[in-house]
Motif scaffolding. Structure first.
Motif, PDB file in Angstrom:
ATOM      1  N   ARG A 431       1.922  31.997  61.849  1.00  0.00           N
ATOM      2  CA  ARG A 431       3.127  32.103  62.678  1.00  0.00           C
ATOM      3  C   ARG A 431       3.548  30.750  63.261  1.00  0.00           C
ATOM      4  NH1 ARG A 431       1.797  35.806  67.416  1.00  0.00           N
ATOM      5  NH2 ARG A 431       4.010  35.363  67.862  1.00  0.00           N
ATOM      6  N   LEU A 432       2.729  29.701  63.094  1.00  0.00           N
ATOM      7  CA  LEU A 432       2.946  28.444  63.792  1.00  0.00           C
ATOM      8  C   LEU A 432       3.026  27.254  62.845  1.00  0.00           C
ATOM      9  CD1 LEU A 432       0.286  28.955  66.625  1.00  0.00           C
ATOM     10  CD2 LEU A 432       2.749  29.397  66.782  1.00  0.00           C
ATOM     11  N   THR A 433       3.992  26.390  63.063  1.00  0.00           N
ATOM     12  CA  THR A 433       4.038  25.082  62.398  1.00  0.00           C
ATOM     13  C   THR A 433       4.138  24.027  63.485  1.00  0.00           C
ATOM     14  OG1 THR A 433       6.451  25.113  62.218  1.00  0.00           O
ATOM     15  CG2 THR A 433       5.193  25.974  60.329  1.00  0.00           C
ATOM     16  N   ALA A 434       3.746  22.788  63.140  1.00  0.00           N
ATOM     17  CA  ALA A 434       3.783  21.699  64.133  1.00  0.00           C
ATOM     18  C   ALA A 434       4.286  20.426  63.464  1.00  0.00           C
ATOM     19  CB  ALA A 434       2.400  21.468  64.729  1.00  0.00           C
ATOM     20  N   ALA A 435       5.064  19.667  64.208  1.00  0.00           N
ATOM     21  CA  ALA A 435       5.580  18.393  63.688  1.00  0.00           C
ATOM     22  C   ALA A 435       5.896  17.475  64.862  1.00  0.00           C
ATOM     23  CB  ALA A 435       6.847  18.618  62.851  1.00  0.00           C
ATOM     24  N   GLY A 436       5.754  16.164  64.618  1.00  0.00           N
ATOM     25  CA  GLY A 436       6.082  15.165  65.635  1.00  0.00           C
ATOM     26  C   GLY A 436       7.356  14.422  65.268  1.00  0.00           C
ATOM     27  N   PHE A 437       8.147  14.075  66.276  1.00  0.00           N
ATOM     28  CA  PHE A 437       9.399  13.354  66.048  1.00  0.00           C
ATOM     29  C   PHE A 437       9.439  12.009  66.770  1.00  0.00           C
ATOM     30  CE2 PHE A 437      11.739  16.605  63.821  1.00  0.00           C
ATOM     31  CZ  PHE A 437      11.023  17.766  64.159  1.00  0.00           C
ATOM     32  N   GLY A 438       8.262  11.569  67.314  1.00  0.00           N
ATOM     33  CA  GLY A 438       8.183  10.258  67.931  1.00  0.00           C
ATOM     34  C   GLY A 438       9.213  10.075  69.025  1.00  0.00           C
ATOM     35  N   GLU A 439       9.898   8.927  68.997  1.00  0.00           N
ATOM     36  CA  GLU A 439      10.878   8.573  70.012  1.00  0.00           C
ATOM     37  C   GLU A 439      12.313   8.842  69.577  1.00  0.00           C
ATOM     38  OE1 GLU A 439       9.430   4.450  69.762  1.00  0.00           O
ATOM     39  OE2 GLU A 439      11.503   3.865  69.403  1.00  0.00           O
ATOM     40  N   ASP A 440      12.489   9.563  68.448  1.00  0.00           N
ATOM     41  CA  ASP A 440      13.816   9.689  67.837  1.00  0.00           C
ATOM     42  C   ASP A 440      14.768  10.603  68.595  1.00  0.00           C
ATOM     43  OD1 ASP A 440      12.549   9.505  64.422  1.00  0.00           O
ATOM     44  OD2 ASP A 440      13.129   7.953  65.846  1.00  0.00           O
ATOM     45  N   ASN A 441      14.268  11.549  69.398  1.00  0.00           N
ATOM     46  CA  ASN A 441      15.149  12.544  70.021  1.00  0.00           C
ATOM     47  C   ASN A 441      14.996  12.557  71.544  1.00  0.00           C
ATOM     48  OD1 ASN A 441      16.119  13.587  67.478  1.00  0.00           O
ATOM     49  ND2 ASN A 441      14.139  14.595  67.235  1.00  0.00           N
ATOM     50  N   PRO A 442      15.379  11.448  72.207  1.00  0.00           N
ATOM     51  CA  PRO A 442      15.236  11.429  73.670  1.00  0.00           C
ATOM     52  C   PRO A 442      16.233  12.382  74.338  1.00  0.00           C
ATOM     53  CG  PRO A 442      16.467   9.526  72.912  1.00  0.00           C
ATOM     54  CD  PRO A 442      15.969  10.224  71.675  1.00  0.00           C
ATOM     55  N   ILE A 443      15.819  12.917  75.486  1.00  0.00           N
ATOM     56  CA  ILE A 443      16.728  13.770  76.262  1.00  0.00           C
ATOM     57  C   ILE A 443      17.109  13.094  77.565  1.00  0.00           C
ATOM     58  CG2 ILE A 443      15.836  15.906  75.263  1.00  0.00           C
ATOM     59  CD1 ILE A 443      14.150  16.276  77.796  1.00  0.00           C
ATOM     60  N   ALA A 444      16.584  11.883  77.793  1.00  0.00           N
ATOM     61  CA  ALA A 444      16.898  11.137  79.008  1.00  0.00           C
ATOM     62  C   ALA A 444      16.834   9.652  78.681  1.00  0.00           C
ATOM     63  CB  ALA A 444      15.921  11.505  80.137  1.00  0.00           C
ATOM     64  N   ASN A 445      17.189   8.829  79.650  1.00  0.00           N
ATOM     65  CA  ASN A 445      17.272   7.381  79.475  1.00  0.00           C
ATOM     66  C   ASN A 445      15.873   6.763  79.474  1.00  0.00           C
ATOM     67  OD1 ASN A 445      17.797   4.669  79.502  1.00  0.00           O
ATOM     68  ND2 ASN A 445      19.392   4.800  81.058  1.00  0.00           N
TER      69      ASN A 445
END
Length: 464
Positions: A431-445
């Motif tokens: 039921r679970l998958t995992a992945a990392g996206f590093g610094e590519d998707n910031p939500i703040a400054n």
């Protein structure tokens, strides 16, 4: 007046030329003023002049001295003891060598007042470090220039021997002697001596904290010498760049953050900062010892399960809904579905799940969890069990500190660490998958500490 204009023009021109060198030392500039003497006698030419250094110190008979400020120099430190100096000078020539009578009597050769004007540049080397002195500054220099006597002028190559005595860190008395060798016969070789003062300047202290920018680790922010010019805004002995709470006095063990109730949990992480509590409950007390913080415990003095808000009522399936209210008491469900499992979680449930995920605490630079995170992870396990038919993806994100490849790898490890924990606590791996996206998707400054903290997060998404 014409030669005063020449001197002023020369000083401005040479100062402009000197600024082409980049700053590399504190106080790299120096301004000198002096009186000068010109000696046309002892320079190794035929009569009426004599051998080199012949009567070198015959001040009375041979030196033409202008008893006023008659020499201006501008210097720029280059590197490794070398300095470039530009000089402009004025004088009046009344003595030009000597006359020898038929009887062998030597007298000074007097001439009508001739105007002397020199424009010179040299590179000199200081022996101050060689002799290991901070007062005496002997130097040798070579260079060239152009000298006029009245309207006759010629280029010269020059050699200089000088000595500065530094009265203070920036002010020195300077004496020097320069031999000028003319390239044309119309100007005689001669010596020019000078005595004056030198003032060093030019050091930059942008933030006016008394520490020059070159030695200031925070050149645009006023600070303390003990921290190499960096500030300590809250005066707790920890400089702001290493202080996680720079505006509130705190403790070194908490990187400058306070612990008001003394329970070993810093206030910014303490959900109960005014009451001493337990680390595993984020600083809140647990009077009945049931693992539920008193503020969240509906029965703070009576031990009960966390799934039932700390009260000792039965909840067979552990879904937080009492059996008497649970239409599926043996199967974990949700309150919205009267205790029966939802096929897929609703948007509010996903928001709750992600609020837990974003509060997961990892050890710095690692994928291992901090101890106080266990309760958060258990709460996530409970939600995942509420929706046994739903599949999820676990995503890891970092801030931009460090290299991109390092952040990518760290985010991947952290996402998989959460997945591994869920699997170890009864959630099906399928039921679970995992992945990392590093610094590519910031939500703040990422330029602020608060922004970077928000960007370091784990998110859970519902898969279709």
């Amino acid at each position: 007046m014409k030669n005063l204009s020449r001197l002023f023009f020369a000083a401005v021109l040479l100062m402009s030329f000197s600024t082409s060198n980049a700053q590399d030392k504190n106080n790299p500039w120096a301004l000198g003023i002096a009186t000068n003497a010109v000696d046309f006698y002892p320079v190794g030419e035929d009569t009426p002049q004599g051998d080199y250094f012949d009567e070198y110190f015959n001040v009375t008979d041979h030196w033409n001295i202008m008893p006023s400020i008659s020499m201006i120099s501008v210097s720029r430190y280059l590197s490794d003891g070398f300095t470039f100096t530009a000089t402009g000078s004025l004088n009046k020539i009344e003595k030009f060598g000597s006359n020898v009578s038929p009887t062998g009597v030597e007298t000074t050769n007097n001439v009508d007042d001739l105007t002397y004007f020199g424009l010179d540049g040299r590179v000199s080397y200081s022996f101050m470090d060689v002799i290991n002195s901070n007062k005496f500054d002997p130097y040798l220099g070579v260079g060239g220039g152009y000298t006029w006597v009245d309207d006759l002028g010629a280029g010269t190559i020059n050699g200089t021997l000088g000595l500065k005595f530094w009265v203070t860190e920036k002010l020195a008395v300077e004496a020097q002697s320069t031999y000028k060798h003319a390239f044309e016969d119309r100007l005689s070789k001669h010596f020019q001596h000078s005595l004056g003062i030198v003032l060093k300047f030019g050091g930059t202290d942008t933030d006016n904290d008394g520490i020059y920018d070159q030695d200031d680790a925070c050149p645009e922010e006023a600070g303390l010498e003990i921290f190499n010019g960096c500030p300590d805004s809250d005066n707790d002995g920890i400089q702001d760049s290493k202080d996680d709470c720079p505006n509130t006095p705190g403790l070194a063990e908490f990187n400058g953050c306070p612990d008001g109730d003394g329970d070993g949990v810093m206030d910014k992480d303490d959900k109960c900062p005014t009451v001493a509590g337990l680390k595993n409950l984020m600083g809140c007390p647990d009077a009945d010892g049931d693992g539920v913080a008193d503020g969240d415990d509906n029965c703070p003095n009576e031990s009960g399960p966390a799934a039932n808000n700390g009260c000792p009522w039965p909840d067979t399936d552990g879904d937080g809904i009492l059996d008497k209210d649970d239409k599926c008491p043996n199967e974990a469900g949700t309150a919205a579905n009267n205790g029966c499992p939802e096929v897929k979680p609703t948007a509010p449930v996903m928001e709750t799940l992600n609020s837990y995920a974003r509060s997961i605490l990892f050890d710095t630079g690692k994928a291992s969890f901090k101890k106080e995170t266990d309760q958060v992870l258990q709460a996530m396990v409970a939600i995942f069990k509420d929706y046994p038919q739903a599949d999820f993806s676990i995503e890891g994100h970092t801030d931009s500190v460090g290299s991109k490849s390092t952040n990518q790898a760290l985010s991947d490890r952290r996402a998989n660490a959460v997945r591994d924990y869920l699997i170890a606590n009864g959630i099906s791996a399928d039921r679970l998958t995992a992945a990392g996206f590093g610094e590519d998707n910031p939500i703040a400054n990422n330029k602020t500490r608060a922004g970077r903290k928000e960007n370091r997060r784990v998110e859970v998404k519902l898969k279709n």
